[in-house]
Design an enzyme around this catalytic site. Structure first.
Site, PDB file in Angstrom:
ATOM      1  N   GLY A 185       0.970  -1.154  -0.109  1.00  0.00           N
ATOM      2  CA  GLY A 185       0.248   0.031   0.017  1.00  0.00           C
ATOM      3  C   GLY A 185       1.097   1.099  -0.282  1.00  0.00           C
ATOM      4  O   GLY A 185       2.117   1.304  -0.151  1.00  0.00           O
TER       5      GLY A 185
ATOM      6  N   VAL B 270       0.034   5.619   1.213  1.00  0.00           N
ATOM      7  CA  VAL B 270       0.214   6.586   1.950  1.00  0.00           C
ATOM      8  C   VAL B 270      -1.236   6.485   3.023  1.00  0.00           C
ATOM      9  O   VAL B 270      -2.178   6.053   2.408  1.00  0.00           O
ATOM     10  CB  VAL B 270       0.650   8.383   2.398  1.00  0.00           C
ATOM     11  CG1 VAL B 270       0.436   9.080   3.403  1.00  0.00           C
ATOM     12  CG2 VAL B 270       1.925   7.927   1.487  1.00  0.00           C
ATOM     13  N   THR B 271      -0.714   6.584   4.481  1.00  0.00           N
ATOM     14  CA  THR B 271      -2.335   6.467   5.136  1.00  0.00           C
ATOM     15  C   THR B 271      -1.657   6.702   6.614  1.00  0.00           C
ATOM     16  O   THR B 271      -0.695   7.368   7.269  1.00  0.00           O
ATOM     17  CB  THR B 271      -2.783   4.695   5.541  1.00  0.00           C
ATOM     18  OG1 THR B 271      -3.779   5.429   6.222  1.00  0.00           O
ATOM     19  CG2 THR B 271      -1.917   4.822   7.014  1.00  0.00           C
TER      20      THR B 271
ATOM     21  N   GLY C   8      -1.627  -5.176   8.746  1.00  0.00           N
ATOM     22  CA  GLY C   8      -3.408  -5.765   8.696  1.00  0.00           C
ATOM     23  C   GLY C   8      -3.983  -5.051   8.090  1.00  0.00           C
ATOM     24  O   GLY C   8      -4.314  -4.353   6.864  1.00  0.00           O
ATOM     25  N   ILE C   9      -5.254  -4.530   9.159  1.00  0.00           N
ATOM     26  CA  ILE C   9      -5.703  -3.186   8.528  1.00  0.00           C
ATOM     27  C   ILE C   9      -5.922  -2.326   9.642  1.00  0.00           C
ATOM     28  O   ILE C   9      -5.377  -2.311  10.779  1.00  0.00           O
ATOM     29  CB  ILE C   9      -7.444  -3.757   9.429  1.00  0.00           C
ATOM     30  CG1 ILE C   9      -8.032  -4.469  10.198  1.00  0.00           C
ATOM     31  CG2 ILE C   9      -7.309  -4.772   7.554  1.00  0.00           C
ATOM     32  CD1 ILE C   9      -8.676  -3.592  11.387  1.00  0.00           C
TER      33      ILE C   9
ATOM     34  N   CYS D  98      -4.246   5.941   0.696  1.00  0.00           N
ATOM     35  CA  CYS D  98      -3.709   5.166  -0.518  1.00  0.00           C
ATOM     36  C   CYS D  98      -2.675   5.752  -2.299  1.00  0.00           C
ATOM     37  O   CYS D  98      -3.519   5.255  -3.100  1.00  0.00           O
ATOM     38  CB  CYS D  98      -4.515   4.778  -0.419  1.00  0.00           C
ATOM     39  SG  CYS D  98      -5.225   3.937   1.368  1.00  0.00           S
TER      40      CYS D  98
END
Lengths: 79, 231
Positions: free
Chosen positions: B77, B79-80, B155-156, B173
């Site tokens: 993924g 950036v978050t 993970g999440i 994202c």
């Protein structure tokens, strides 16, 4: 003896992964348990290891190039 | 399948991840059972392996003023944002035990996010082109996973009750101006984090057919020490 490094089967068989980064250079000593190459899909990072203690013999798929599950992306020569 | 459930509570990203890496190593060596790690962390941007610093729009000066740390991490993924009021969960599972591949695992984790939110009466869906959990056009849950030797980590993240404004400082994202929401924003009331964790746990256990037992940080460290001794 030489060993193939392939895209792990834990990736989806229909999916292409990008070879993101080789963490060792050709000729470097390598061993099991240490990440050898990093591959990515959009949301998954996958890591492959050397199967034996030895040296990285050849990089078949270069950084930034794509490969499918099972494709040989590099080779390791056992010590 | 049985495993441990460890809730760090609010903890800096790196020390929590350091323990995750240590446990993962022992898992790969076949010495410890599955583990699910939960945490909230202080305001942090993480950049995944498909990400770029270009997707952080704020200047270093602004980031320092806001007290937001930026970390490059080894998940998939882009950036978050992570911050207090957001649940981060990292299952350390072996895909061979479950009989699925990494891509299926990602979708199962989406299912868990969607199932958890359904327990609050919130309807969400996945999108083939943009993994995660979406409420209409707004993203509420993200997935970013990594697989080493068939063992999952990272993970999440699920937005429960948090200040969403830092998301405006990034292209989440990799998407410009992605609309982001939270449980609190949708329900217009605060939901206790423990309630979210309980629903997440039930949904995860059901989806992966696993029974998770509470374990303390001290207990996990003791298991690791024991594993090192055996090893």
């Amino acid at each position: 003896m030489d060993y193939d490094i392939s895209v792990p089967t834990t990736a989806d068989g229909s999916l292409e992964v990008k070879v993101n980064k080789w963490l060792f250079a050709v000729g470097d000593p390598v061993k099991p348990g240490i990440d050898l190459v990093e591959m990515t899909t959009e949301k998954i990072a996958l890591y492959a290891h050397a199967p034996v203690v030895g040296t990285l013999l050849e990089i078949v798929v270069k950084e930034g190039e794509m490969a499918k599950v099972g494709d040989v992306i590099g080779r390791v020569r056992g010590a | 399948m049985d495993g441990y459930w460890l809730d760090f509570g609010l903890m800096d990203y790196l020390p929590a991840f350091s323990l995750q890496e240590e446990y993962l190593k022992a898992r790969i060596e076949g010495r410890l059972p599955p583990l699910v790690l939960l945490q909230e962390c202080p305001r942090t941007f993480t950049i995944g392996r498909s990400g770029s610093w270009e997707n952080i729009l704020a200047s270093p000066v602004e980031l320092e003023r806001l007290g937001i740390e930026v970390l490059e991490v080894n998940r998939g993924g882009d950036v978050t944002y992570h911050g207090p009021g957001q649940l981060i969960a990292s299952p350390l599972f072996y895909l061979g035990d479950i009989g699925i591949n990494g891509n299926q695992y990602m979708h199962w984790m989406e299912d868990v996010l969607i199932g958890t939110l359904a327990k609050f009466g919130i309807e969400t869906h996945s999108r083939a082109e943009y993994p995660g959990a979406w409420h209409g056009d707004e993203k509420i849950g993200a997935v970013g996973i990594a697989v080493r030797h068939g063992y999952t980590f990272h993970g999440i993240s699920l937005n429960v009750s948090l200040d969403l404004s830092p998301f405006q400082l990034i292209n989440p994202c990799g998407m410009a101006a992605m609309p982001i929401t939270s449980i609190e924003k949708i329900l217009e009331r605060t939901i206790p984090m423990d309630q979210v964790k309980n629903h997440f746990r039930d949904t995860l256990e059901e989806r992966f057919k696993i029974t998770l037992r509470d374990e303390s940080l001290e207990g996990i460290r003791a298991h690791l020490n024991e594993a090192h001794t055996i090893g």
